[in-house]
Write an enzyme that holds these catalytic residues in place. Structure first.
Site, mmCIF file in Angstrom:
data_model
loop_
_atom_site.group_PDB
_atom_site.id
_atom_site.type_symbol
_atom_site.label_atom_id
_atom_site.label_comp_id
_atom_site.label_asym_id
_atom_site.label_seq_id
_atom_site.Cartn_x
_atom_site.Cartn_y
_atom_site.Cartn_z
ATOM 1 N N GLY A 11 0.829 -1.206 0.000
ATOM 2 C CA GLY A 11 0.000 0.000 0.000
ATOM 3 C C GLY A 11 0.861 1.253 0.000
ATOM 4 C CG LEU A 13 1.887 4.029 5.978
ATOM 5 C CD1 LEU A 13 2.790 5.264 5.994
ATOM 6 C CD2 LEU A 13 0.837 4.131 7.081
ATOM 7 C CB ILE A 38 -4.249 -9.033 8.488
ATOM 8 C CG1 ILE A 38 -5.333 -8.099 7.936
ATOM 9 C CG2 ILE A 38 -2.850 -8.559 8.108
ATOM 10 C CD1 ILE A 38 -5.329 -6.718 8.606
ATOM 11 C CB THR A 102 -8.933 6.771 9.702
ATOM 12 O OG1 THR A 102 -9.518 7.796 8.904
ATOM 13 C CG2 THR A 102 -10.060 6.045 10.414
ATOM 14 C CG ASP A 103 -9.118 11.878 8.819
ATOM 15 O OD1 ASP A 103 -9.156 10.698 8.404
ATOM 16 O OD2 ASP A 103 -9.176 12.861 8.051
ATOM 17 C CE1 TYR A 126 -11.164 2.824 6.139
ATOM 18 C CE2 TYR A 126 -11.875 5.001 6.856
ATOM 19 C CZ TYR A 126 -10.872 4.113 6.561
ATOM 20 O OH TYR A 126 -9.550 4.492 6.695
ATOM 21 C CE LYS A 130 -8.137 2.251 9.842
ATOM 22 N NZ LYS A 130 -6.968 1.398 9.474
HETATM 23 N N1 LIG Z 1 -5.396 6.580 2.365
HETATM 24 C C1 LIG Z 1 -5.883 7.504 3.188
HETATM 25 O O1 LIG Z 1 -6.270 8.592 2.758
HETATM 26 C C2 LIG Z 1 -5.934 7.244 4.682
HETATM 27 C C3 LIG Z 1 -6.519 8.198 5.518
HETATM 28 C C4 LIG Z 1 -6.548 7.959 6.891
HETATM 29 C C5 LIG Z 1 -6.024 6.787 7.400
HETATM 30 N N2 LIG Z 1 -5.477 5.875 6.564
HETATM 31 C C6 LIG Z 1 -4.944 4.639 7.132
HETATM 32 O O2 LIG Z 1 -3.556 4.559 6.829
HETATM 33 C C7 LIG Z 1 -3.177 3.195 6.673
HETATM 34 C C8 LIG Z 1 -2.461 3.007 5.343
HETATM 35 O O3 LIG Z 1 -3.342 3.359 4.284
HETATM 36 P P1 LIG Z 1 -2.855 3.403 2.762
HETATM 37 O O4 LIG Z 1 -3.258 4.699 2.192
HETATM 38 O O5 LIG Z 1 -1.433 2.943 2.670
HETATM 39 O O6 LIG Z 1 -3.826 2.296 2.167
HETATM 40 P P2 LIG Z 1 -3.662 1.437 0.815
HETATM 41 O O7 LIG Z 1 -2.763 2.120 -0.150
HETATM 42 O O8 LIG Z 1 -5.060 1.097 0.415
HETATM 43 O O9 LIG Z 1 -2.935 0.143 1.334
HETATM 44 C C9 LIG Z 1 -3.586 -0.800 2.150
HETATM 45 C C10 LIG Z 1 -2.948 -2.146 1.859
HETATM 46 O O10 LIG Z 1 -3.581 -3.104 2.722
HETATM 47 C C11 LIG Z 1 -3.802 -4.275 1.931
HETATM 48 N N3 LIG Z 1 -4.868 -5.076 2.515
HETATM 49 C C12 LIG Z 1 -6.198 -4.846 2.474
HETATM 50 N N4 LIG Z 1 -6.861 -5.828 3.095
HETATM 51 C C13 LIG Z 1 -5.913 -6.699 3.530
HETATM 52 C C14 LIG Z 1 -5.962 -7.936 4.225
HETATM 53 N N5 LIG Z 1 -7.133 -8.473 4.603
HETATM 54 N N6 LIG Z 1 -4.792 -8.574 4.503
HETATM 55 C C15 LIG Z 1 -3.610 -8.048 4.127
HETATM 56 N N7 LIG Z 1 -3.491 -6.876 3.453
HETATM 57 C C16 LIG Z 1 -4.644 -6.228 3.164
HETATM 58 C C17 LIG Z 1 -4.164 -3.758 0.564
HETATM 59 O O11 LIG Z 1 -3.995 -4.772 -0.400
HETATM 60 P P3 LIG Z 1 -4.935 -4.783 -1.717
HETATM 61 O O12 LIG Z 1 -4.597 -3.528 -2.457
HETATM 62 O O13 LIG Z 1 -4.541 -6.029 -2.412
HETATM 63 O O14 LIG Z 1 -6.346 -4.789 -1.204
HETATM 64 C C18 LIG Z 1 -3.151 -2.615 0.414
HETATM 65 O O15 LIG Z 1 -1.921 -3.063 -0.098
HETATM 66 C C19 LIG Z 1 -4.473 2.386 6.830
HETATM 67 O O16 LIG Z 1 -4.606 1.968 8.157
HETATM 68 C C20 LIG Z 1 -5.561 3.393 6.524
HETATM 69 O O17 LIG Z 1 -6.787 3.063 7.114
HETATM 70 C C21 LIG Z 1 -5.414 6.079 5.211
#
Ligand SMILES: NC(=O)c1ccc[n+]([C@@H]2O[C@H](COP(=O)([O-])OP(=O)(O)OC[C@H]3O[C@@H](n4cnc5c(N)ncnc54)[C@H](OP(=O)(O)O)[C@@H]3O)[C@@H](O)[C@H]2O)c1
Length: 290
Positions: A11, A13, A38, A102-103, A126, A130
């Site tokens: 992902g 991050l 997971i 998350t916010d 969602y 979280k």
């Molecule tokens: N993106 C935002 O704007 C945002 C805002 C606030 C908080 N956050 C938090 O920040 C963190 C990182 O977010 P990010 O932006 O890096 O998200 P991301 O780019 O969507 O990455 C999430 C990763 O988790 C993987 N994943 C999903 N379900 C899974 C499972 N059951 N087992 C193993 N891996 C799984 C996804 O794989 P697939 O792609 O194959 O599904 C993806 O590689 C998360 O906790 C998110 O909730 C993000």
């Protein structure tokens, strides 16, 4: 040599956590979803007990805010029960957990940036999933590090199906499409490499509990779109819009900017200014385009 596991390693991050940990000399075991889901408690337990790492970073998440309204159980599986699996395994192996939230755990009605002790009130499936993840981490572990962040953007998104907000804005601008972006929703856009570095510093410094690590600058999505397009040198027909124009499946907090209050007490440097991170993003994404 210190050892770390990164879940969600592909992902936005996860790629930055893996790369920053590696450059700091960690042995990093990355578990993208394809190699470990997971939601599989047994696989999680085997991975953590087998590696016996110093830290587990959980950047895996189900992030489809609107789709989650139709798939609430799937969101809960990953964002709540998946975290429970990881927390239980960390407890059994005495491993430090660093988890991301998350916010959106807030309802956005306060009208000022949220601090760590503000009352949570998630507005959709969602967001509930979280918040449940935070509670599971705290239920099984005495001292997890839980980092709430906001509007994450990083170059890793160029290799994910979801992409990110800056990439969508730039694509639509290049296609010459008129852009109407909400001006009445405010967040703290956060550059993924800066977030990864700051959170590793927090973890290494022994900090625990809930921390807000957002970009540090409250900004509307309209203003953020303008910053991105200006930095990219793209001309666009960009107009401010009202959230009432967009009927999304999930309710979203109107003002979910985060104040990095606890971070400011740690002696660590604050998050870099938003304009600088947008400029850094434009540079870093080039490597992903070649
Ligand atoms: N993106 C935002 O704007 C945002 C805002 C606030 C908080 N956050 C938090 O920040 C963190 C990182 O977010 P990010 O932006 O890096 O998200 P991301 O780019 O969507 O990455 C999430 C990763 O988790 C993987 N994943 C999903 N379900 C899974 C499972 N059951 N087992 C193993 N891996 C799984 C996804 O794989 P697939 O792609 O194959 O599904 C993806 O590689 C998360 O906790 C998110 O909730 C993000």
């Amino acid at each position: 040599m210190a050892k770390a596991i990164v879940f969600g390693a592909k992902g936005q991050l996860g790629v930055e956590l893996s790369s920053e940990l590696t450059s700091r000399g960690y042995e990093v075991l990355t578990f993208p979803r394809g190699s470990l889901d997971i939601t599989n408690a047994e696989a999680v337990e085997i991975a953590i007990a087998g590696a016996a790492p110093d830290f587990v970073y959980n950047a895996a998440a189900y992030n489809m805010v609107d789709v989650a309204e139709k798939e609430a159980a799937t969101a809960l599986q990953a964002n709540a029960l998946g975290v429970r699996n990881i927390a239980m395994a960390c407890r059994q192996s005495d491993v430090k957990l660093v988890h991301f939230s998350t916010d959106y755990v807030f309802d956005g009605t306060l009208g000022r940036p949220y601090v760590e002790e503000d009352v949570t009130h998630p507005l959709g499936a969602y967001a509930v999933s979280k918040l449940a993840g935070e509670l599971f981490a705290q239920a099984y572990l005495d001292d997890p590090l839980i980092v709430r962040t906001s509007g994450v953007f990083g170059p890793g998104a160029l290799r994910t199906a979801r992409g990110n907000f800056p990439e969508v804005m730039m694509r639509l601008a290049r296609e010459g499409k008129p852009l109407r972006v909400v001006e009445d929703h405010v967040a703290s856009p956060t550059y993924a490499p800066a977030l990864a570095t700051k959170v590793i510093e927090l973890a290494e410094g022994g900090h625990r509990g809930i921390f807000h690590v957002g970009g540090g600058e409250p900004v509307s999505w309209f203003a953020f779109a303008k910053m991105v397009l200006d930095a990219a040198g793209l001309q666009a027909d960009l107009q401010p819009a009202d959230a009432r124009e967009y009927r999304t499946a999930a309710r979203r907090p109107k003002y979910s900017a985060l104040e990095n209050k606890r971070l400011a007490t740690t002696g660590l440097a604050p998050m870099p200014p938003l304009a600088q991170t947008v400029a850094d993003y434009m540079e870093s994404r080039k490597a992903y385009l070649t």
